[in-house]
Write an enzyme that holds these catalytic residues in place. Structure first.
Site, mmCIF file in Angstrom:
data_model
loop_
_atom_site.group_PDB
_atom_site.id
_atom_site.type_symbol
_atom_site.label_atom_id
_atom_site.label_comp_id
_atom_site.label_asym_id
_atom_site.label_seq_id
_atom_site.Cartn_x
_atom_site.Cartn_y
_atom_site.Cartn_z
ATOM 1 N N SER A 45 29.721 29.018 34.850
ATOM 2 C CA SER A 45 28.472 28.116 34.409
ATOM 3 C C SER A 45 27.902 28.446 33.070
ATOM 4 C CB SER A 45 27.268 27.834 35.195
ATOM 5 O OG SER A 45 27.491 27.398 36.359
ATOM 6 N N CYS A 248 23.177 23.500 41.853
ATOM 7 C CA CYS A 248 22.979 23.523 40.370
ATOM 8 C C CYS A 248 23.733 22.149 39.516
ATOM 9 C CB CYS A 248 23.698 24.707 39.639
ATOM 10 S SG CYS A 248 23.180 25.180 38.082
ATOM 11 N N LEU A 249 24.983 22.348 38.781
ATOM 12 C CA LEU A 249 25.377 20.948 38.555
ATOM 13 C C LEU A 249 25.738 20.013 39.569
ATOM 14 C CD1 LEU A 249 26.657 19.424 36.125
ATOM 15 C CD2 LEU A 249 28.834 20.531 36.732
ATOM 16 N N HIS A 333 20.409 29.003 42.584
ATOM 17 C CA HIS A 333 21.601 29.291 43.413
ATOM 18 C C HIS A 333 21.237 30.118 44.651
ATOM 19 C CE1 HIS A 333 24.900 28.436 40.435
ATOM 20 N NE2 HIS A 333 23.791 28.542 39.225
ATOM 21 N N GLU A 335 23.196 31.089 46.871
ATOM 22 C CA GLU A 335 24.231 32.413 47.126
ATOM 23 C C GLU A 335 24.132 33.463 46.222
ATOM 24 O OE1 GLU A 335 25.683 31.044 43.290
ATOM 25 O OE2 GLU A 335 24.869 29.745 45.025
#
Length: 378
Positions: A45, A248-249, A333, A335
């Site tokens: 990213s 996210c995206l 995120h 993760e």
């Protein structure tokens, strides 16, 4: 060796080089994480960006093979206050400077990163160039001008896989659409025994259907979500057909597919210490984030989406859920383990959503379809 960082507003920083020689242009951003520089350097990213670490000491624990988020670093430069060339950590295999040199990425140290961060906060992200050459300021400005903002922000194709591949498991089949996916997402799915098929960013809805998934994971990735309209189209076609979880995206793309809108933030959210409030419980989670765009609150009103999470700092949207279909997403995120495990429950929610969807929408098993076809029932 001397290194220089020149911003597009004319500000010049002079420091020391600790990465590769040469020069690279990118969007200058800052990350507020105290640790995690290896994950930052290898996060897809950050493709095309020159990252400023606000924590002053970087490189002290070196580089380990187990902490990469991708095999090839994606940043265009690293800016730090103090670089430690000799790491002290039993897990370290080599130094951060060696990693940057290996991949042709320049790094600059011994500059005032607090001043640089304040400038970005006040004026917003901007283009910059790191160089170890003797080129004049005028030459460097011309090089920056030749790189368009659109070129810097159209990065998904450069970070996504170019081919489909399989990571076998014994439980639910998940199609992971790779827009620049971090290894951590695949790791979380693997830990839950998922049968994961990773596909390129431009995979069509029909191609995903042929893989017979139980659910679809939309990964993180760089740049502007509006630069990948094909992904928005794919998501809109599959919405309601399969459970979907976006990160996210992937969160931004799911929102666009549902009719919402996105906007560029002044300086984005990047770091491992961003507070996010879950509206259903009122609980605040400390999250890891890396994005320069956000879903606009005003655009949610005319959609079937409901807001599930907000950022406690600036009240931007951090999570949404579809009111009718099995689909949800978060901007941060889960993760990345900032808690360290506080946000992993979202993957469990995704799998529970898949199981509920399968109960409500029973399908023939693959074996049953084969037998039915043999009997002429299909």
């Amino acid at each position: 060796m001397q290194a220089r960082l020149l911003l597009e507003d004319g500000t010049l920083f002079i420091g020391k080089s600790f990465g590769a020689e040469g020069e690279l242009t990118g969007e200058v951003v800052f990350n507020t994480g105290v640790t995690g520089y290896q994950e930052v350097v290898s996060d897809p990213s950050y493709y095309g960006q020159i990252v400023t670490m606000t924590y002053p000491l970087i490189g002290n624990y070196g580089i380990s093979r187990d902490d990469f988020e991708s095999l090839v670093p994606s940043i265009h430069g690293l800016v730090v206050r103090r670089y430690e060339p000799i790491p002290s950590n039993w897990r370290a295999q080599y130094s951060l400077g060696d990693l940057l040199k290996e991949h042709g990425i320049p790094g600059i140290s011994d500059i005032d990163t607090r001043m640089l961060t304040r400038k970005i906060r006040q004026k917003g992200t901007m283009k910059g160039i790191i160089t170890t050459s003797a080129k004049s300021v005028e030459e460097l400005q011309a090089m920056m001008a030749a790189v368009s903002v659109e070129e810097l922000h159209n990065q998904v194709a450069s970070t996504s896989t170019s081919f489909l591949y399989h990571n076998p498991g014994v439980n639910e089949r998940i199609v992971l659409v790779d827009f620049g996916a971090k290894n951590g997402i695949l790791r979380q799915l693997n830990q839950r025994g998922c049968d994961v098929v990773i596909v390129p960013h431009d995979t069509t809805a029909e191609e995903i259907r042929r893989l017979n998934p139980d659910g679809i994971q939309l990964s993180n990735g760089p740049g502007d979500p509006k630069d990948v309209p094909h992904a928005v189209q794919m998501i809109s076609e599959l919405l309601g057909e399969y459970p979907i979880f976006g990160i996210c995206l992937g969160h931004q793309l799911l929102s666009l597919a549902c009719g919402a809108d996105t906007e560029k933030l002044k300086f984005g959210h990047r770091g491992g210490n961003h507070p996010v409030k879950e509206l259903a419980t009122g609980r605040c989670y400390i999250t890891s984030q890396n994005h320069g765009y956000a879903v606009t609150e005003a655009s949610i009103a005319g959609t079937e989406l409901e807001i599930t999470h907000i950022n406690n700092n600036d009240k931007t949207i951090e999570g949404v859920r579809h009111k009718k279909y099995p689909a949800f997403s978060v901007q941060y995120h889960p993760e990345a383990s900032p808690g360290p495990q506080d946000n992993n429950y979202l993957f469990d929610q995704f799998l529970e959503m898949i199981r509920e969807h399968k109960q409500q929408n029973p399908k023939r098993s693959r074996q049953a379809e084969i037998m039915a076809a043999a009997k002429g029932e299909l």
